[in-house]
Design a protein around this motif. Structure first.
Motif, PDB file in Angstrom:
ATOM      1  N   GLN A  94     -80.006  -1.770  -1.551  1.00 23.19           N
ATOM      2  CA  GLN A  94     -79.072  -0.792  -2.107  1.00 23.19           C
ATOM      3  C   GLN A  94     -77.791  -0.758  -1.288  1.00 23.19           C
ATOM      4  O   GLN A  94     -76.708  -0.563  -1.827  1.00 23.19           O
ATOM      5  N   ALA A  95     -77.942  -0.961   0.012  1.00 20.54           N
ATOM      6  CA  ALA A  95     -76.748  -0.956   0.866  1.00 20.54           C
ATOM      7  C   ALA A  95     -75.825  -2.109   0.515  1.00 20.54           C
ATOM      8  O   ALA A  95     -74.602  -1.991   0.602  1.00 20.54           O
ATOM      9  N   ILE A  96     -76.397  -3.225   0.109  1.00 21.50           N
ATOM     10  CA  ILE A  96     -75.555  -4.350  -0.304  1.00 21.50           C
ATOM     11  C   ILE A  96     -74.734  -3.944  -1.518  1.00 21.50           C
ATOM     12  O   ILE A  96     -73.535  -4.186  -1.600  1.00 21.50           O
ATOM     13  N   ALA A 154     -71.029  -4.105  -0.603  1.00 19.33           N
ATOM     14  CA  ALA A 154     -70.495  -5.454  -0.748  1.00 19.33           C
ATOM     15  C   ALA A 154     -70.164  -5.869  -2.174  1.00 19.33           C
ATOM     16  O   ALA A 154     -69.474  -6.844  -2.379  1.00 19.33           O
ATOM     17  N   THR A 155     -70.688  -5.141  -3.160  1.00 17.37           N
ATOM     18  CA  THR A 155     -70.469  -5.624  -4.519  1.00 17.37           C
ATOM     19  C   THR A 155     -69.621  -4.661  -5.340  1.00 17.37           C
ATOM     20  O   THR A 155     -69.698  -4.645  -6.560  1.00 17.37           O
ATOM     21  N   SER A 156     -68.809  -3.858  -4.658  1.00 13.50           N
ATOM     22  CA  SER A 156     -67.999  -2.860  -5.355  1.00 13.50           C
ATOM     23  C   SER A 156     -68.874  -1.983  -6.246  1.00 13.50           C
ATOM     24  O   SER A 156     -68.450  -1.554  -7.325  1.00 13.50           O
ATOM     25  N   LYS A 157     -70.091  -1.778  -5.838  1.00 12.71           N
ATOM     26  CA  LYS A 157     -71.078  -0.949  -6.539  1.00 12.71           C
ATOM     27  C   LYS A 157     -71.453  -1.477  -7.909  1.00 12.71           C
ATOM     28  O   LYS A 157     -71.912  -0.724  -8.769  1.00 12.71           O
ATOM     29  N   ARG A 158     -71.253  -2.742  -8.135  1.00  9.65           N
ATOM     30  CA  ARG A 158     -71.678  -3.327  -9.410  1.00  9.65           C
ATOM     31  C   ARG A 158     -73.009  -4.020  -9.218  1.00  9.65           C
ATOM     32  O   ARG A 158     -73.314  -4.524  -8.145  1.00  9.65           O
ATOM     33  N   PHE A 196     -71.354 -14.339  -3.074  1.00 15.81           N
ATOM     34  CA  PHE A 196     -72.336 -14.628  -2.025  1.00 15.81           C
ATOM     35  C   PHE A 196     -71.831 -14.260  -0.639  1.00 15.81           C
ATOM     36  O   PHE A 196     -72.603 -13.917   0.236  1.00 15.81           O
ATOM     37  N   GLY A 197     -70.499 -14.375  -0.445  1.00 19.16           N
ATOM     38  CA  GLY A 197     -69.967 -14.225   0.901  1.00 19.16           C
ATOM     39  C   GLY A 197     -70.151 -12.829   1.469  1.00 19.16           C
ATOM     40  O   GLY A 197     -70.735 -12.650   2.547  1.00 19.16           O
ATOM     41  N   ARG A 198     -69.650 -11.843   0.772  1.00 23.10           N
ATOM     42  CA  ARG A 198     -69.728 -10.481   1.315  1.00 23.10           C
ATOM     43  C   ARG A 198     -71.166 -10.004   1.473  1.00 23.10           C
ATOM     44  O   ARG A 198     -71.519  -9.421   2.500  1.00 23.10           O
ATOM     45  N   PRO A 199     -72.016 -10.212   0.461  1.00 22.74           N
ATOM     46  CA  PRO A 199     -73.418  -9.809   0.680  1.00 22.74           C
ATOM     47  C   PRO A 199     -74.028 -10.456   1.913  1.00 22.74           C
ATOM     48  O   PRO A 199     -74.816  -9.811   2.612  1.00 22.74           O
TER      49      PRO A 199
END
Lengths: 316, 568
Positions: free
Chosen positions: B356-358, B362-366, B423-426
């Motif tokens: 959930q933290a990812i 990291a995914t702009s909440k998408r 993939f990068g930010r996660p």
């Protein structure tokens, strides 16, 4: 002049082949398989092998190199691996588009840079000079991807005066073609015009203090005549050198502008071809770009000879 | 003012001058920033190369979520107010996420190419509204036995050049698909076809080598386009010689500039399509594509980046259509090499990641965090029982690590450049989380082409990976857990799972298949050759006057513009 040109052309050909060979070796040393990239995540191994074979990639490397070189010498640049089209048609289609923005950017930079530089030099120390110098600092230090993005946000998204991106053939829609040309050109020109301006300024300042100019003044010529006849031509010599060098850089900077503005030129073709490991396209692009670079420098040298008779005598 | 050339102070810059210039420059910069940056309107975030999925290399598994009898989590609602009468006419301008490398009907699965092909060609079956499998050129079909299927074609369907469609065209198309050297995108799912026979002008029979439950689902997926036999036989150039039976006809194509199609007046569904013409332009830079939408240059864009989705949703001038579980992101472990030979370490990593933290960071909440199996909620084989298997539990992770005697573990994680959103930010977030349990992760970032090569050759210890769902069938598990799986896993092989998957693939009754897939998923989670991280969202953005449109992903690209109309 004739032998001079011939010699330069010969050197150009050698350089081009050298560049393309270097790139061939480098390309094949880095990981990345065009067949796999084309087929995607769920490709089966027999498909990959079959497509590999169809692409001619299972031949030994020296054989691939020699056959490419042989074909290139006969002006056959091969077929694009990812697009299944002849590479030469791709190049012929996309090269003029890059040249268009590069040439326009150079022209715009000269049109802006030289007059402003002269003005700045003549009004040295005054507000006009300060303003222009400040502007050129901005132009030099802001990278093209920032300039480009800001221009799009301002003129396309906020004001809607210009389209945000894209391309249309001149023959299909001349008005839109020209509208689309404005922002990419302005972005590419921002840094070059700034350096031309600064160089012109210092060059004019240098020349204006020389003895022959003082002599011309004391002969009774008006200031305008002095500037036109004695100062300008001499100041422009270093400028023409810079333009030659920077024109080559512009070819490289074009990839950012072409990306932001979706201007489908040679730079983005090369960029994508590297991503997809489309070897024939990458090599053809390198050949073309190195050839252009050499051509630019040759043109500038000839131009130099025209502006500065001293150089022409030395060269031939 | 005369100047003495010999004065050494001649060129000294005064302090006043420096201050003036600096002040002017800063003022101009701030002014420019204020003018442009402030004020409403959406500011397109900086693009990152290759952030557009594995769509960066041409030809990628861009799939869409499929139909489902139990369609949960489906965002496929058509735009527009119910009851509004569609208006005819108009040209829809689309911004594609990249240049379509090819519009050959049987090659490549990239979003852009599929978008174009789906307008021009038809298939025997397709995915329609609500992503349900629906007849297209085949008005009915039946399974004669579990290895034989017969399709009955509509009569009187005309290709765009006037020639009538017959079974011979169908056979020619499938013969071409089934040749490995064609490199057909649908080949992997149709390999089991033994023969395609023309029974009569309007009837085609498919015989399989063994029963295959996914056959019909695969037949509806993109890549099954029917082209003319005469063109296939003549080895025509499908990039320029484009004739299909679809709702739109090919007009022109300049691949890097624009593809134009126009309405097919003789389309076999009367009254459709509503649009007069469509212009498809590649705009491969993510923020340039958004700017094209915001400035009105285009009416619809495919592949909206996560960072921009929120902006589009909030702005009433635009609509976002997306599917929250269009695909997934995972971690691959090289299970045949230490340390990942030890299942406890693989499980520990699964527990140590706060999924959930990812999503939150990291995914702009998408997207949606996934603590269970990879079969998504919108598929009939979804197993609710396992959905909390790997809830965040760092204590348990540490326990498992110490049981395995793994202290001071150092792992190399191969991933995309850290500024890429997919993939990068996660992976940055994951590295941080694993550090909390004592695992030192070194991120090895590679550009997409190299990453793809590393994935294919297994040149990694841990890999960030992912894909999109394609055919809406739980047999997607075979592409992941089966010994014969391609690049999605490496050297993972479990005979029990293989047996279950092979058996389930050969049955056609969903009620019989589901328990087998449940077993596969449970065992798969126990053995943990992967860490399923989250479902990824994917979608399209459009001007608010684009009506009747439903985002079906690449899978339903055949249908996605059929009933679209412009309310202006």
């Amino acid at each position: 002049m004739g032998t001079y040109l011939l010699r330069r052309l010969l050197i150009a050909v050698v350089l081009m082949i050298g560049a393309a060979t270097l790139v061939f070796v480098l390309l094949h040393s880095i990981p990345g398989d065009p067949a796999r990239l084309f087929l995607g995540d769920f490709a089966t191994e027999d498909q990959v092998a079959a497509v590999h074979h169809a692409m001619g990639l299972d031949r030994p490397l020296p054989a691939q190199y020699v056959s490419w070189l042989w074909n290139a010498a006969h002006f056959d640049l091969g077929t694009s691996l990812s697009q299944n089209r002849p590479v030469s048609s791709l190049i012929l289609q996309r090269l003029p588009r890059t040249l268009e923005i590069v040439v326009c950017a150079i022209a715009l930079s000269l049109l802006i840079g030289i007059p402003l530089g002269i003005l700045s030099a003549l009004r040295r120390g005054r507000p006009a000079d300060t303003g222009i110098t400040a502007g050129s600092l901005l132009g030099l230090s802001v990278p093209s991807y920032v300039t480009g993005t800001l221009l799009v946000l301002l003129f396309a998204v906020r004001l809607s005066w210009l389209p945000a991106s894209g391309y249309v053939n001149f023959s299909d829609n001349p008005r839109r073609h020209l509208l689309l040309l404005i922002l990419p050109c302005a972005t590419l020109a921002s840094q070059l015009s700034a350096s031309i301006m600064r160089l012109t300024r210092s060059s004019v300042l240098e020349v204006i203090n020389q003895d022959h100019v003082r002599t011309a003044r004391s002969k009774g010529l008006t200031e305008r005549q002095v500037i036109r006849r004695h100062v300008l031509r001499n100041s422009l010599i270093p400028v023409s050198t810079i333009v030659g060098i920077q024109a080559g850089n512009l070819l490289g900077g074009a990839v950012i502008v072409e990306t932001i503005f979706s201007w489908p030129g040679l730079s983005t073709l090369l960029f994508r071809a590297i991503e997809t490991r489309d070897f024939p396209v990458v090599q053809a692009c390198v050949l073309t770009t190195s050839g252009l670079f050499v051509l630019f420098t040759l043109l500038v040298d000839i131009l130099h000879g025209v502006i500065d008779p001293r150089a022409a005598h030395g060269a031939s | 003012m005369t100047e003495d050339r010999n004065d050494p102070l001649r060129n000294r810059i005064s302090r006043r001058k420096v201050l003036q210039v600096t002040g002017l420059t800063t003022g101009a910069a701030v002014g420019g920033w204020l003018l442009v940056g402030c004020g409403g309107g959406s500011v397109a975030p900086t693009a990152t190369p290759g952030s557009a999925t594995q769509a960066a290399p041409a030809g990628n598994a861009t799939a869409a979520r499929g139909s489902a009898s139990a369609a949960t989590g489906v965002a496929g609602k058509a735009t527009g107010v119910a009851g509004k009468t569609p208006k005819r006419g108009g040209t829809l301008k689309m911004g594609l996420n990249q240049e379509a490398a090819t519009i050959d009907p049987h090659k490549s699965r990239d979003i852009a190419g599929t978008q174009i092909k789906g307008l021009i060609y038809s298939q025997l079956l397709k995915y329609g509204r609500g992503n349900q499998l629906a007849p297209d050129l085949a008005e009915k079909y039946e399974a004669v036995d579990d290895k034989t299927y017969v399709f009955h074609l509509r009569k009187g369907v005309k290709f765009h050049d006037g020639q009538e469609l017959t079974a011979a065209d169908v056979k020619a198309s499938y013969d071409r698909i089934l040749k490995p050297e064609t490199g057909a995108s649908i080949y992997v799912y149709l390999r089991a076809i033994e023969s395609v026979t023309v029974v009569d002008d309007y009837t085609v029979q498919f015989k399989l080598k063994q029963p295959q439950a996914t056959f019909l689902a695969a037949m509806g997926y993109t890549g099954n386009y029917i082209a003319q036999k005469k063109k296939i036989d003549a080895n025509a150039n499908f990039e320029t010689d484009v004739v299909g039976t679809g709702p739109f006809m090919f007009v022109s194509r300049d691949p890097s500039v624009m593809t134009k199609v126009q309405r097919n007046p003789n389309y076999f569904l009367p009254g459709l399509p509503y649009l007069d013409a469509i212009e498809l332009r590649p705009v491969f830079d993510d923020s340039a594509r958004l700017n094209a939408l915001y400035s009105g240059d285009v009416d619809l864009i495919t592949y909206v980046s996560w960072a921009a989705m929120g902006d589009i949703e909030k702005n009433r001038k635009y609509l976002l259509q997306s599917n929250k579980q269009d695909g997934w992101v995972q971690l691959n472990f090289r299970v045949d090499r230490p340390p990942f030979t030890d299942v406890r370490i693989r499980q520990a990593i699964n527990y140590a990641i706060d999924r959930q933290a990812i999503i939150d960071t990291a995914t702009s909440k998408r997207g949606v965090a996934n603590y269970g199996g990879i079969v998504p909620p919108w598929m009939w084989a979804y197993d609710k029982e396992i959905e909390n298997t790997y809830q965040y539990n760092p204590a348990k992770a540490k326990q498992l690590l110490s049981d395995a005697g793994a202290t001071n573990l150092k792992i190399e994680c191969t991933t995309w450049p850290t500024d890429t959103e997919l993939f990068g930010r996660p992976s940055v977030v994951i590295a941080n989380q694993l550090k909390q349990v004592g695992i030192d992760v070194a991120l090895k970032t590679q550009p997409v082409a190299e990453w793809a090569q590393s994935r294919a050759t297994g040149a990694y210890q841990m890999l960030v990976n992912g894909s999109l769902y394609d055919i809406p069938d739980p047999d997607v598990l075979s592409n992941l857990y089966h010994t014969s799986a391609g690049v999605m896993s490496h050297r993972f092989s479990d005979p029990e799972i293989d047996g279950l998957l092979d058996k389930a693939r050969g049955l056609t009754d969903q009620a019989q298949r589901k328990p087998l897939y449940d077993q596969v998923q449970k065992r798969g989670l126990d053995l943990a050759p992967f860490a399923w991280l989250f479902y990824r969202e994917q979608g399209e953005g459009m001007q608010n006057f684009v009506q009747g449109h439903e985002y079906l992903g690449a899978q339903g690209a055949n249908n996605s513009l059929l009933e679209t109309w412009l309310d202006k």
